[in-house]
Design a protein around this motif. Structure first.
Motif, short mmCIF file in Angstrom:
data_model
loop_
_atom_site.label_atom_id
_atom_site.label_comp_id
_atom_site.label_asym_id
_atom_site.label_seq_id
_atom_site.Cartn_x
_atom_site.Cartn_y
_atom_site.Cartn_z
N ALA A 118 0.83 -1.20 0.00
CA ALA A 118 0.00 0.00 0.00
C ALA A 118 0.87 1.26 0.00
N SER A 119 0.35 2.30 -0.62
CA SER A 119 1.06 3.58 -0.69
C SER A 119 0.04 4.69 -0.79
N THR A 120 0.52 5.93 -0.87
CA THR A 120 -0.40 7.05 -1.06
C THR A 120 -1.10 6.98 -2.41
N GLU A 121 -0.54 6.20 -3.34
CA GLU A 121 -1.15 6.07 -4.67
C GLU A 121 -2.23 5.01 -4.72
N MET A 122 -2.10 3.97 -3.90
CA MET A 122 -3.11 2.91 -3.89
C MET A 122 -3.26 2.39 -2.47
N LEU A 126 -2.20 -2.39 -13.80
CA LEU A 126 -2.25 -2.82 -12.40
C LEU A 126 -1.10 -3.78 -12.10
N ALA A 127 -0.83 -4.67 -13.04
CA ALA A 127 0.28 -5.62 -12.86
C ALA A 127 1.60 -4.88 -12.76
N TYR A 128 1.80 -3.88 -13.61
CA TYR A 128 3.03 -3.08 -13.53
C TYR A 128 3.12 -2.34 -12.20
N PHE A 129 1.99 -1.88 -11.70
CA PHE A 129 2.01 -1.18 -10.41
C PHE A 129 2.46 -2.13 -9.31
N ILE A 130 1.94 -3.35 -9.31
CA ILE A 130 2.35 -4.35 -8.31
C ILE A 130 3.83 -4.65 -8.45
N GLN A 131 4.31 -4.79 -9.69
CA GLN A 131 5.74 -5.03 -9.92
C GLN A 131 6.58 -3.89 -9.36
N MET A 132 6.17 -2.66 -9.64
CA MET A 132 6.91 -1.50 -9.17
C MET A 132 6.99 -1.47 -7.64
N ARG A 133 5.84 -1.67 -6.98
CA ARG A 133 5.82 -1.62 -5.53
C ARG A 133 6.60 -2.79 -4.92
N THR A 134 6.54 -3.94 -5.55
CA THR A 134 7.30 -5.10 -5.06
C THR A 134 8.79 -4.81 -5.13
N GLU A 155 -4.47 0.29 0.99
CA GLU A 155 -4.46 -1.11 1.42
C GLU A 155 -5.76 -1.80 1.09
N GLN A 156 -6.90 -1.12 1.26
CA GLN A 156 -8.18 -1.75 0.99
C GLN A 156 -8.33 -2.11 -0.48
N THR A 157 -7.90 -1.21 -1.36
CA THR A 157 -7.96 -1.51 -2.79
C THR A 157 -7.13 -2.74 -3.13
N LEU A 158 -5.94 -2.81 -2.59
CA LEU A 158 -5.07 -3.96 -2.85
C LEU A 158 -5.66 -5.24 -2.26
N ARG A 159 -6.29 -5.15 -1.09
CA ARG A 159 -6.93 -6.32 -0.51
C ARG A 159 -8.08 -6.80 -1.39
N ASP A 160 -8.83 -5.88 -1.95
CA ASP A 160 -9.93 -6.26 -2.85
C ASP A 160 -9.38 -6.97 -4.10
#
Length: 272
Positions: free
Chosen positions: A59-63, A133-141, A65-70
């Motif tokens: 989770a970040s200011t951009e996305m 969305l997949a790229y966002f997860i990759q970036m945050r990971t 925790e609840q959105t990621l949990r969904d």
């Protein structure tokens, strides 16, 4: 007499073990109570706990925790194989990592496990056509864990990435089942061509710390790549390679190098 079918969630030995260990942890160290309740005991299933852990980490200011949990909840409901692979990864870590003594450790503490599960979520999103969305997860990971796995890479089950620092796995890479690798491993390309340009790692391979496997080459099943090696040519099954550039220095020495985690060139019956 009809026999009722039992769901995985009703009989889930990995999740039951994690919950039991969580309660034991609180009994042993009361200050861990909030961590264990938030990460384990407040959840009704392994899938829920895993989704919470990934969301909390990424989770970040951009996305939020609840959105990621969904997103995670939708993924685990649509593709149960994601959580089955996560269970296999936990078992692999407990079996292979001498520093891991409990099933809850990878879920709560080990960034290698958490990074792989975040990748699995990104891979599912990529397959659904949700590439941004997949790229966002990759970036945050990459930002959070220091592990950069392209969402299109294909990775099997029973994966252990020990220490999990500076891991890079490219877009067209394939990693088989029961593979173990240590920190600073790169499965990369050798140029800028937009084609199949990354390694194909067979089942049961052990990749030592700092090893770089480059190009669209096949690493045969149950082989060993010594720490610091640069592999530019295909590796036959059940061989040990070492050096820059890497050369065959002996047999793998055992049937499952990734399980024994023996990295000595003269160990496990390797090079003499």
């Amino acid at each position: 007499m009809a026999i009722a079918k039992t769901s995985l969630r009703e009989v889930d030995p990995v999740w039951q073990r994690i919950c039991d260990e969580g309660r034991d942890t609180i009994n042993d160290e009361a200050l861990m109570g909030s961590v264990v309740h938030a990460g384990i005991l407040n959840h009704s299933s392994f899938e829920n706990a895993l989704g919470y852990r990934i969301a909390m980490k990424l989770a970040s200011t951009e996305m939020s925790e609840q959105t990621l949990r969904d997103i995670a909840t939708n993924a685990y409901e649509a593709e149960p194989e994601l959580a089955l692979a996560a269970r296999a990864d936990i078992v692999a870590i407990v079996d292979r990592d001498p520093a891991c003594h409990r099933f809850l450790q990878p879920l709560l503490f080990f960034k290698g496990f958490q990074a792989v599960q975040a990748y699995r979520l990104a891979y599912w999103l990529w397959g659904q056509g949700k590439k941004d969305l997949a790229y966002f997860i990759q970036m945050r990971t990459s930002e959070v864990f220091g592990v950069d796995i392209h969402p299109a890479a294909r990775i099997g089950k029973g994966i252990m990435i020990d220490h999990a620092h500076s891991i890079v796995i490219g877009e067209t890479a394939v990693v088989g089942d029961n593979v173990s690798m240590l920190h600073s491993v790169t499965l990369g390309g050798t140029g800028k061509e937009d084609d199949d340009r990354h390694p194909k790692i067979g089942d049961g391979v052990l990749i030592g710390a700092g090893a770089h496997v480059l190009g669209n080459i096949e690493i045969g099943h149950c082989s060993r790549i010594a720490a610091g090696s640069v592999v530019l040519q295909p590796v036959p099954p059940m061989k040990t390679v070492a050096g820059v550039p890497a050369k065959i220095v002996g047999e793998a020495g055992c049937s499952q190098p990734s399980l024994t985690m023996d990295q000595l060139l003269n160990g496990c019956g390797g090079a003499s």
